[in-house]
Enzyme design. Structure first.
Site, PDB file in Angstrom:
ATOM      1  N   TYR A 261       0.742  -1.065  -0.078  1.00 44.52           N
ATOM      2  CA  TYR A 261       0.075   0.039   0.080  1.00 44.52           C
ATOM      3  C   TYR A 261       0.697   1.246   0.005  1.00 44.52           C
ATOM      4  O   TYR A 261       1.008   1.971  -0.977  1.00 44.52           O
ATOM      5  CB  TYR A 261      -0.952  -0.021   1.117  1.00 44.52           C
ATOM      6  CG  TYR A 261      -2.098   1.163   1.162  1.00 44.52           C
ATOM      7  CD1 TYR A 261      -3.081   0.923   0.419  1.00 44.52           C
ATOM      8  CD2 TYR A 261      -1.794   2.236   2.003  1.00 44.52           C
ATOM      9  CE1 TYR A 261      -4.135   2.175   0.088  1.00 44.52           C
ATOM     10  CE2 TYR A 261      -2.685   3.296   1.848  1.00 44.52           C
ATOM     11  CZ  TYR A 261      -3.718   3.183   0.972  1.00 44.52           C
ATOM     12  OH  TYR A 261      -4.553   4.156   0.949  1.00 44.52           O
TER      13      TYR A 261
ATOM     14  N   SER B  40      -6.760   0.964  -4.521  1.00 44.13           N
ATOM     15  CA  SER B  40      -6.667   2.423  -4.207  1.00 44.13           C
ATOM     16  C   SER B  40      -5.257   2.903  -4.336  1.00 44.13           C
ATOM     17  O   SER B  40      -4.865   3.092  -5.497  1.00 44.13           O
ATOM     18  CB  SER B  40      -7.643   2.542  -2.792  1.00 44.13           C
ATOM     19  OG  SER B  40      -7.691   3.912  -2.821  1.00 44.13           O
TER      20      SER B  40
ATOM     21  N   ASP C  43     -17.849   3.692  -8.020  1.00 43.01           N
ATOM     22  CA  ASP C  43     -16.705   4.147  -7.061  1.00 43.01           C
ATOM     23  C   ASP C  43     -16.713   5.696  -7.443  1.00 43.01           C
ATOM     24  O   ASP C  43     -16.327   6.521  -8.261  1.00 43.01           O
ATOM     25  CB  ASP C  43     -15.558   3.604  -7.627  1.00 43.01           C
ATOM     26  CG  ASP C  43     -14.332   3.901  -6.465  1.00 43.01           C
ATOM     27  OD1 ASP C  43     -14.733   4.576  -5.704  1.00 43.01           O
ATOM     28  OD2 ASP C  43     -13.261   3.310  -6.772  1.00 43.01           O
TER      29      ASP C  43
ATOM     30  N   HIS D 242     -15.932   1.550  -4.144  1.00 37.21           N
ATOM     31  CA  HIS D 242     -14.667   1.557  -3.668  1.00 37.21           C
ATOM     32  C   HIS D 242     -14.153   0.293  -2.829  1.00 37.21           C
ATOM     33  O   HIS D 242     -13.030  -0.137  -2.639  1.00 37.21           O
ATOM     34  CB  HIS D 242     -14.318   2.613  -3.191  1.00 37.21           C
ATOM     35  CG  HIS D 242     -12.575   3.145  -2.861  1.00 37.21           C
ATOM     36  ND1 HIS D 242     -12.053   3.463  -4.089  1.00 37.21           N
ATOM     37  CD2 HIS D 242     -11.532   3.037  -1.910  1.00 37.21           C
ATOM     38  CE1 HIS D 242     -10.626   3.540  -3.925  1.00 37.21           C
ATOM     39  NE2 HIS D 242     -10.619   3.530  -2.493  1.00 37.21           N
TER      40      HIS D 242
END
Length: 691
Positions: free
Chosen positions: A467, A547, A630, A665
């Site tokens: 991430y 994301s 989203d 999302h």
């Protein structure tokens, strides 16, 4: 495999940015309702389905994933007014259900079942606030994965909703006033009709809603029209004396804290300290003072006490230390049972320490190895109350699906009240932590989960996940996708990249703004280590992220396409020059930078995945995944990046786009869609990496 990709709609669109003309040929795809976009997305989904349906054992994968998902799940119970509130799922329910019970061991009864609110499971509970007396629950629902929330109020005893209805709320919880007459919530300006999923979010503010009144009568508690990038959040200290408004700029971590003494009828919001100089979080109202979690002069954070001074608060230089900074990162602290219960990260896994109000250490709570505490109903990793010795929490890991524990603060004893129930043989696997040297020598922690007794042979199929952003720590967590991957003989590697929150402020700072490239370099170093350590090789390493992690995947395959054998990017941010123009994208400038600033444009232009695609290169097999609803990272990011990659691809490795319908999302996605999504990921990895 040579694929005939659908032709995307193209135009001559371009922007002149700081003297550079930047072509944007796929801009039409930014309009999700344009019939050309709709046709192209439909064709992309058909192509993806055709490729994945060719995987012979895909039906078996789907069946096994459904089996892995089919187990009873329960979160940590929250006590209010002698009642216990808990989220549960019997196994394959599309959405978890809120239960209420009169005792910790009581099976209780259903209070709110969102599965009854839609025929396809796409309405989810996305926010909950329980009044202190346990008589009412403010609950928010969201449709089709959207971030938009609609609030209602349910009577706990009767199970009947009050007439109250609050619309156009986003990124907000509900905090009840101490007297239970109403609750605080966050609201934003209503978007134009038809632009709910694309228009930039604006005018964040805190409102107070009184039960039985219309939304139009709600009181504005805080707004800052001259500061559109301020995001406020309301809390009450235990006991309800102080109202605390904590403001961040965008998604930044530094705060402006405003406090109002509700015992003073003439009291007003007063700044705790000069704002946006540190991360200050009010933990408790301690008489006439406040206990604050802060990273002022303590990059891994500590607890301080601030006293009153005149009509306001003593400056930070006059605060006194309660719990000193330690070698571990303090992420949360709570006043429970007359004690300060603190959650730390030690090399990205959880520790819990209990301190007296004077700061003295009473005990460290035993936790079973490399585990995390999962966020509960309140959003915290531990549930409790200032006047009760009971603390509940859920323990998860890469091999544990979530056991719920109760801690008695008076005795220090813990007991398990709900087992980890996934039908997954955790004994077959081990998790270990290694430290991979980055290019500049910084040790990057990586959790490796693999079959017990396995040895490096250079052929392991590895799924590498990361991430690296927004000060978000990546800690051990159970995922059916990960479990299914292990079940198929794969190895899991989860990297704790700079930009996250694992080691406090310096770790975050080292991976944001002008230093964002460190994140991508760290990830590449982890992939190279998987080869140099003897575990795997590039053709057997798949990467995954969502994301901001999708940005990580996009930057990784455009910068180092030869390092990876497969890539899955979910709801990713790929257009770094226009991200700030849609929905909440402007808030990410705190981590990414501002494309409208000449210097920061240079940082973003250098790594923007969409603009780094080079015709004639061979990119690894890639599947981009997004949802048509989203409204956080708009699907145009994935659409445009997919079109660019497909046009540039010089070899026969597939570039696929998978667009889920009535999905956003990821929040509130129904179990049926999650099962299908997981099976498709496994099928794609089989296509790309082999058996």
């Amino acid at each position: 495999m040579v694929l005939a990709y659908p032709d995307p709609p193209v135009s001559a669109a371009s922007d002149v940015l700081h003297g550079e003309t930047v072509a944007d040929p796929y801009r039409i795809l930014e309009d999700p309702d344009d019939e050309r976009t709709v046709r192209w997305v439909t064709a992309q989904n058909a192509l993806t389905e055709a490729v994945l349906s060719g995987v012979g054992d895909r039906p078996a994968m789907l069946a096994r994933v459904a089996e892995l998902w089919d187990y009873p799940r329960a979160g940590a119970p929250l006590e209010r007014g002698g009642r216990f509130f808990q989220m549960r799922n019997t196994g394959l329910q599309d959405q978890p259900v809120l239960y209420v019970a009169d005792d910790l061991g009581d099976p209780g009864r259903e209070l709110i079942d969102p599965n009854r609110l839609s025929g396809d499971g796409t309405v989810a509970l996305t926010g909950l606030g329980v009044s202190d007396d346990g008589r009412r629950v403010a609950y928010a629902t969201s449709d089709a994965g959207s971030d938009w929330r609609t609030w209602r109020v349910r009577d706990t005893e009767t199970g009947i909703d009050e007439p109250d209805r609050i619309e156009w709320s986003k990124f907000s919880g509900a905090v009840w006033a101490a007297d239970g007459r109403g609750f605080y919530y966050g609201a934003v300006a209503r978007p134009a009709d038809g632009a709910e999923f694309t228009e930039a979010t604006s005018s964040p503010r805190v409102m107070l809603h009184l039960i039985g009144t219309a939304q139009s009568e709600d009181q504005v508690i805080f707004e800052a029209p001259d500061h559109p990038d301020w995001f406020p959040d309301a809390e009450l200290t235990p006991g309800g004396r102080y109202l605390v408004i904590t403001v961040v700029r965008g998604t930044g971590t530094d705060t402006l804290v405003l406090v109002r003494d509700l015992h003073d009828p003439a009291g007003e919001l007063q700044p705790l300290a000069e704002g946006f100089r540190a991360r200050d979080v009010v933990v408790a109202g301690d008489g006439d003072g406040l206990v604050i979690l802060t990273d002022r002069d303590a990059p891994r954070s500590r607890l301080m006490r601030a006293g009153a001074q005149g009509a306001g608060w003593a400056p930070p230089g006059a605060w006194t230390e309660v719990v000193a900074q330690s070698a571990d990162t303090l992420t949360e602290a709570h006043l429970y049972g007359g004690r300060l219960v603190c959650h730390y990260l030690h090399d990205a896994h959880s520790l819990v320490r209990v301190h007296g109000l004077d700061g003295g250490l009473e005990r460290e709570v035993d936790l079973p190895g490399l585990v995390s505490l999962a966020a509960g109903l309140s959003g915290s990793v531990m549930e409790g109350r200032a006047g009760s010795d009971l603390v509940t929490f859920q323990v998860v890991s890469y091999l544990q699906s979530g056991a719920v524990w109760a801690l008695d603060l008076a005795s220090g004893r813990t007991r398990r009240i709900h087992p980890s129930g996934a039908p997954f043989d955790a004994e077959r696997y081990v998790t270990e932590q290694v430290f991979v040297p980055a290019d500049d020598g910084t040790p990057i922690p990586v959790f490796l989960t693999r079959p017990a007794g396995s040895e490096p042979d250079g052929e392991a199929r590895v799924l590498l996940y990361g991430y690296g952003g927004f000060a978000v720590p990546v800690t051990p967590a159970f995922s059916v996708t990960f479990a299914a991957w292990l079940d198929q003989g794969g190895m899991l590697a989860v990297a704790n990249l700079r930009g996250g929150g694992e080691y406090g402020r310096p770790w975050h700072e080292a991976g944001r703004l002008s230093r964002k490239q460190n994140v991508f370099d760290d990830f590449a170093a982890c992939a190279r280590w998987l080869e140099s350590s003897g575990w795997s090789r590039p053709g057997r390493i798949g990467i995954s992220g969502g994301s901001n992690g999708g940005l990580l995947v996009g930057a990784s395959i455009t910068q180092n396409p030869d390092l990876f054998g497969a890539a899955i990017a979910e709801v990713g941010v790929f257009d770094m020059l226009r991200f700030h123009l849609f929905t909440i994208g402007w808030a990410w400038k705190s981590d990414y930078g501002d494309p409208d600033d000449p210097e920061q444009f240079g940082w973003l232009r250098a790594y923007s995945p969409l603009h780094a695609v080079q015709p004639g290169r061979c990119y690894p097999p890639t599947m981009l995944m997004t949802g048509d609803h989203d409204d956080r990272v708009v699907p145009a990011h994935s659409y445009k990046f997919a079109a660019a990659l497909q046009a540039a691809q010089s070899c026969d490795r597939p570039i696929l786009l998978r667009v889920a319908t009535s999905a956003g999302h990821g929040m509130g996605k129904p179990t049926t869609k999650l099962i299908e999504e997981t099976a498709d990921k496994l099928a794609f990895l089989r296509v790309a990496l082999g058996s």
